[in-house]
Write a protein that holds these residues in place. Structure first.
Motif, PDB file in Angstrom:
ATOM      1  N   LEU A 117      21.838 -93.632 -39.013  1.00  0.00           N
ATOM      2  CA  LEU A 117      21.250 -94.855 -39.569  1.00  0.00           C
ATOM      3  C   LEU A 117      21.766 -95.191 -40.966  1.00  0.00           C
ATOM      4  CD1 LEU A 117      17.590 -94.420 -38.243  1.00  0.00           C
ATOM      5  CD2 LEU A 117      19.416 -95.899 -37.345  1.00  0.00           C
ATOM      6  N   SER A 160      15.935-100.689 -39.080  1.00  0.00           N
ATOM      7  CA  SER A 160      16.421-101.796 -38.243  1.00  0.00           C
ATOM      8  C   SER A 160      16.066-103.137 -38.849  1.00  0.00           C
ATOM      9  CB  SER A 160      15.825-101.698 -36.833  1.00  0.00           C
ATOM     10  OG  SER A 160      16.196-100.491 -36.209  1.00  0.00           O
ATOM     11  N   THR A 176      21.284-103.567 -37.445  1.00  0.00           N
ATOM     12  CA  THR A 176      20.781-102.712 -36.371  1.00  0.00           C
ATOM     13  C   THR A 176      19.550-103.335 -35.725  1.00  0.00           C
ATOM     14  OG1 THR A 176      21.592-100.707 -37.445  1.00  0.00           O
ATOM     15  CG2 THR A 176      19.863-100.429 -35.809  1.00  0.00           C
ATOM     16  N   PHE A 182      25.289 -96.601 -40.676  1.00  0.00           N
ATOM     17  CA  PHE A 182      25.326 -98.004 -40.242  1.00  0.00           C
ATOM     18  C   PHE A 182      25.043 -98.930 -41.427  1.00  0.00           C
ATOM     19  CE2 PHE A 182      23.810 -96.506 -35.807  1.00  0.00           C
ATOM     20  CZ  PHE A 182      25.111 -96.252 -35.426  1.00  0.00           C
ATOM     21  N   ALA A 198      20.169 -99.650 -31.084  1.00  0.00           N
ATOM     22  CA  ALA A 198      19.839 -98.222 -31.025  1.00  0.00           C
ATOM     23  C   ALA A 198      18.534 -98.007 -30.274  1.00  0.00           C
ATOM     24  CB  ALA A 198      19.731 -97.662 -32.436  1.00  0.00           C
ATOM     25  N   THR A 257      27.404-105.311 -33.899  1.00  0.00           N
ATOM     26  CA  THR A 257      25.951-105.201 -34.043  1.00  0.00           C
ATOM     27  C   THR A 257      25.509-103.931 -33.325  1.00  0.00           C
ATOM     28  OG1 THR A 257      25.733-107.614 -33.987  1.00  0.00           O
ATOM     29  CG2 THR A 257      23.731-106.330 -33.621  1.00  0.00           C
ATOM     30  N   VAL A 258      24.641-103.157 -33.946  1.00  0.00           N
ATOM     31  CA  VAL A 258      24.169-101.900 -33.343  1.00  0.00           C
ATOM     32  C   VAL A 258      22.851-102.147 -32.610  1.00  0.00           C
ATOM     33  CG1 VAL A 258      23.359 -99.559 -33.809  1.00  0.00           C
ATOM     34  CG2 VAL A 258      25.304-100.490 -35.088  1.00  0.00           C
TER      35      VAL A 258
END
Length: 346
Positions: free
Chosen positions: A121, A146, A131, A124, A107, A104-105
């Motif tokens: 982005l 996101s 995100t 991902f 940011a 899992t990102v």
């Protein structure tokens, strides 16, 4: 030769310095309160998302936001959530290979428009990595990319020119701490697990368990209530470090008393020699202070200090002797701990 003009020194009294410093702190504190009041269930969504994934949390951010991301990464790792930091500039030069499909990102970018981060982005998204964005606005590039946005809101930087990242980085750090510690509680993370990740330094010492440092039972002088004092001291000898205490147990092997070298010296000083051939139970300190074997070393030290003890029997759940903590074993554990000289007072 430098073309920059010589820098002039502006008169800045201590009064002015303190006033400005306090205003900066108050500004950041007000921003945290504002952000805290505005926080909604999106944080719960972020917790649920991370818990549902088997991989690590990958933190990324550029500049000051990247430094805050590294600190949040360290907090996550030390509180039960695997995490790694991915530098945005290095990511596009091969470091993306560290990512796994279960990761899992997380940011960080206040503006949400940091160029290096924006380039990541779509990558991902292509890798199907969810995100979580920590940013000022949901409408930013980071916010739109996101799945979950932990919104900081429009915050003004502290200081006279409101230029250097200050309020925003403080807010990012607080948001990261909130997420990390709520996650830790949701995982049921325990002090013992925390100690496992912090074996060194003061934290490690504070959370060390007694059974890691105590003298085990086979190094403790133990006798029955019916044994005489003379028999006990003649018969008992133990390997390793000698303690100034004998632990007395009953027929069920439960700890019922303690008899110390100080007690023996007191009998001799009082010319009560006849007592030496009497059962040790007649002169022992009955129902001595004990501590459970799963307690922390810090708890043992505090008990030694509070009761002014030199020896502390360690027992299991059934009150059977597991070992012994002697003041000499922990004398260097805390600088403020002074050696105790009193016997157990029951």
């Amino acid at each position: 030769m430098s073309s920059l003009p010589a820098r002039s020194v502006i008169e800045f009294s201590q009064f002015d310095q303190l006033r400005d410093a306090r205003e900066i702190i108050f500004c950041e504190a007000d921003a945290l309160r504002q952000m805290g009041h505005a926080l909604g269930t999106e944080l719960c969504d972020a917790v649920e998302l991370i818990l549902s994934r088997k991989g690590a949390v990958i933190l990324t951010g550029m500049g000051k936001a990247g430094l805050i991301a590294q600190k949040i990464c360290a907090t996550l790792s030390s509180t039960g959530t695997r995490s790694h930091f991915l530098h945005p500039a290095e990511a596009i030069h091969g470091d993306l290979g560290c990512l796994h499909s279960d990761d899992t990102v997380l940011a960080l970018s206040n503006s949400g428009e940091t160029e290096e981060l924006r380039r990541l982005l779509p990558l991902f998204q292509k890798m199907n990595l969810p995100t979580i964005g920590i940013t000022a606005r949901k409408t930013s590039s980071l916010g739109r990319a996101s799945q979950i946005v932990l919104c900081l809101g429009d915050l003004k930087e502290a200081g006279p020119h409101q230029l250097a990242p200050s309020t925003t980085t403080t807010a990012m750090l607080a948001m990261g701490d909130a997420l990390s510690l709520v996650l830790s509680k949701a995982r049921g993370f325990t002090p013992l697990q925390f100690a496992t990740f912090h074996p060194g330094g003061n934290l490690g010492r504070k959370l060390t368990q007694i059974n890691e440092v105590m003298r085990p039972r086979d190094e403790v002088r133990v006798t029955q209530e019916t044994s005489s004092i003379r028999e006990t001291f003649v018969r008992l000898s133990c390997p390793g470090r000698r303690s100034g205490a004998v632990i007395i147990v009953d027929e069920s092997d439960r700890v019922t008393g303690i008899f110390t070298d100080s007690d023996l010296a007191r009998l001799l000083e009082e010319r009560r020699d006849a007592q030496l051939d009497r059962p040790i139970s007649e002169v022992m300190t009955a129902q001595p202070t004990t501590i459970q074997s799963d307690a922390s070393l810090e708890a043992a030290v505090e008990l030694l200090k509070a009761r002014k003890l030199s020896e502390l029997p360690v027992v299991d759940q059934r009150q059977h002797l597991a070992g012994l903590i002697d003041i000499t074993d922990v004398i260097g554990w805390q600088p403020q701990l002074a050696p105790a000289t009193d016997k157990q007072a029951g």
